[in-house]
Design a protein around this motif. Structure first.
Motif, PDB file in Angstrom:
ATOM      1  N   MET A  99      51.744  18.803 -32.884  1.00 49.05           N
ATOM      2  CA  MET A  99      51.475  19.294 -34.315  1.00 49.05           C
ATOM      3  C   MET A  99      51.352  18.270 -35.296  1.00 49.05           C
ATOM      4  O   MET A  99      50.417  18.415 -36.178  1.00 49.05           O
ATOM      5  CB  MET A  99      52.300  20.587 -34.507  1.00 49.05           C
ATOM      6  CG  MET A  99      52.519  21.672 -33.540  1.00 49.05           C
ATOM      7  SD  MET A  99      50.820  22.372 -33.555  1.00 49.05           S
ATOM      8  CE  MET A  99      50.632  23.274 -34.936  1.00 49.05           C
ATOM      9  N   VAL A 142      54.871  28.018 -32.321  1.00 50.02           N
ATOM     10  CA  VAL A 142      53.765  26.876 -32.390  1.00 50.02           C
ATOM     11  C   VAL A 142      52.328  27.482 -32.397  1.00 50.02           C
ATOM     12  O   VAL A 142      51.558  26.888 -33.263  1.00 50.02           O
ATOM     13  CB  VAL A 142      54.140  26.331 -30.980  1.00 50.02           C
ATOM     14  CG1 VAL A 142      53.044  25.176 -30.859  1.00 50.02           C
ATOM     15  CG2 VAL A 142      55.368  25.507 -30.868  1.00 50.02           C
ATOM     16  N   TRP A 145      55.812  19.925 -28.531  1.00 57.71           N
ATOM     17  CA  TRP A 145      55.006  20.407 -29.734  1.00 57.71           C
ATOM     18  C   TRP A 145      54.886  19.971 -30.934  1.00 57.71           C
ATOM     19  O   TRP A 145      53.912  20.115 -31.576  1.00 57.71           O
ATOM     20  CB  TRP A 145      55.108  21.818 -29.728  1.00 57.71           C
ATOM     21  CG  TRP A 145      54.532  22.694 -28.409  1.00 57.71           C
ATOM     22  CD1 TRP A 145      55.144  23.088 -27.299  1.00 57.71           C
ATOM     23  CD2 TRP A 145      53.173  22.576 -27.954  1.00 57.71           C
ATOM     24  NE1 TRP A 145      54.150  23.482 -26.369  1.00 57.71           N
ATOM     25  CE2 TRP A 145      52.779  23.304 -26.913  1.00 57.71           C
ATOM     26  CE3 TRP A 145      52.123  22.210 -28.730  1.00 57.71           C
ATOM     27  CZ2 TRP A 145      51.713  23.568 -26.248  1.00 57.71           C
ATOM     28  CZ3 TRP A 145      50.822  22.316 -28.170  1.00 57.71           C
ATOM     29  CH2 TRP A 145      50.697  22.886 -26.902  1.00 57.71           C
ATOM     30  N   ASP A 146      56.111  19.410 -31.255  1.00 61.26           N
ATOM     31  CA  ASP A 146      56.437  18.759 -32.764  1.00 61.26           C
ATOM     32  C   ASP A 146      55.283  17.703 -32.612  1.00 61.26           C
ATOM     33  O   ASP A 146      54.591  17.360 -33.819  1.00 61.26           O
ATOM     34  CB  ASP A 146      57.985  18.565 -33.198  1.00 61.26           C
ATOM     35  CG  ASP A 146      57.729  18.162 -34.355  1.00 61.26           C
ATOM     36  OD1 ASP A 146      57.394  19.213 -35.142  1.00 61.26           O
ATOM     37  OD2 ASP A 146      58.281  17.123 -34.772  1.00 61.26           O
TER      38      ASP A 146
END
Length: 196
Positions: free
Chosen positions: A72, A129, A68-69
């Motif tokens: 994003m 998130v 997810w990082d």
């Protein structure tokens, strides 16, 4: 000092488990193998994690956070939100291609029965998130640069499709090469998010 040692032990266990889960799968990895690889006793492992499943969830959460990082950062870097949408899809594919072991573990565990017992913890990770994505999207939606789309729909298109396609590729069920799909799909998803 004791807390530092405990933190180090925990990291060694998680790293060993991650390596083994990626190469042998969750079910194919024994607690004894994890202890041997991490250089810890059974007692040390169970002091950190009450069950093998709790350790599996810790590894799963770590990989999900990395995934997810990456998405994003890719999504929020461009000024144009549609470039960001496209970059998010490309980042999801890149993660699958750059770290196939983590991707396979993450996808496999997502469908396992034992992960259901961690639904509340997984929701907390998801919500962080999701909130981050909504904060990014809100000004673009308000300005008409993005359509108002439910967060779960965005997640399904931007990251779910690449995960599913990578899994189909791993088991030999794609008729089109993953590289070709990874090149085409971001454009299609961009069109889906282009305001009408």
């Amino acid at each position: 000092m004791k807390q530092s040692r405990s933190s180090d032990t925990r990291k060694r266990i998680v790293n060993a488990a991650r390596e083994l889960f990626q190469s042998k799968g969750f079910d194919g990895t024994s607690v004894a193998e994890i202890c041997r690889t991490a250089g810890v006793s059974n007692g040390a492992l169970f002091h950190q994690f009450p069950t093998k499943e709790a350790l599996g969830f810790a590894v799963y959460s770590l990989i999900r956070a990395e995934f997810w990082d990456r998405i994003m950062v890719a999504m929020t870097t461009p000024d144009d939100p549609l470039d960001g949408v496209e970059a998010a899809v490309r980042a999801a594919f890149a993660f699958q291609q750059d770290d196939p072991g983590s991707s396979a573990f993450m996808f496999g565990v997502s469908g396992s029965k034992w992960i259901e017992s961690f639904a509340n913890e997984a929701k907390e990770v998801h919500d962080v998130v999701s909130k981050r994505g909504q904060v990014w999207a809100k000004p673009h939606i308000d300005a008409g640069r993005l359509p108002s789309v439910e967060a779960d729909v965005f997640v399904a298109l931007a990251s779910g499709a690449p995960q599913w396609l990578a899994q189909m590729n791993r088991i030999g069920m794609l008729t089109t090469s993953l590289d070709e799909i990874a090149e085409l799909l971001p454009t299609y998803i961009r069109r889906a998010f282009t305001p009408q």
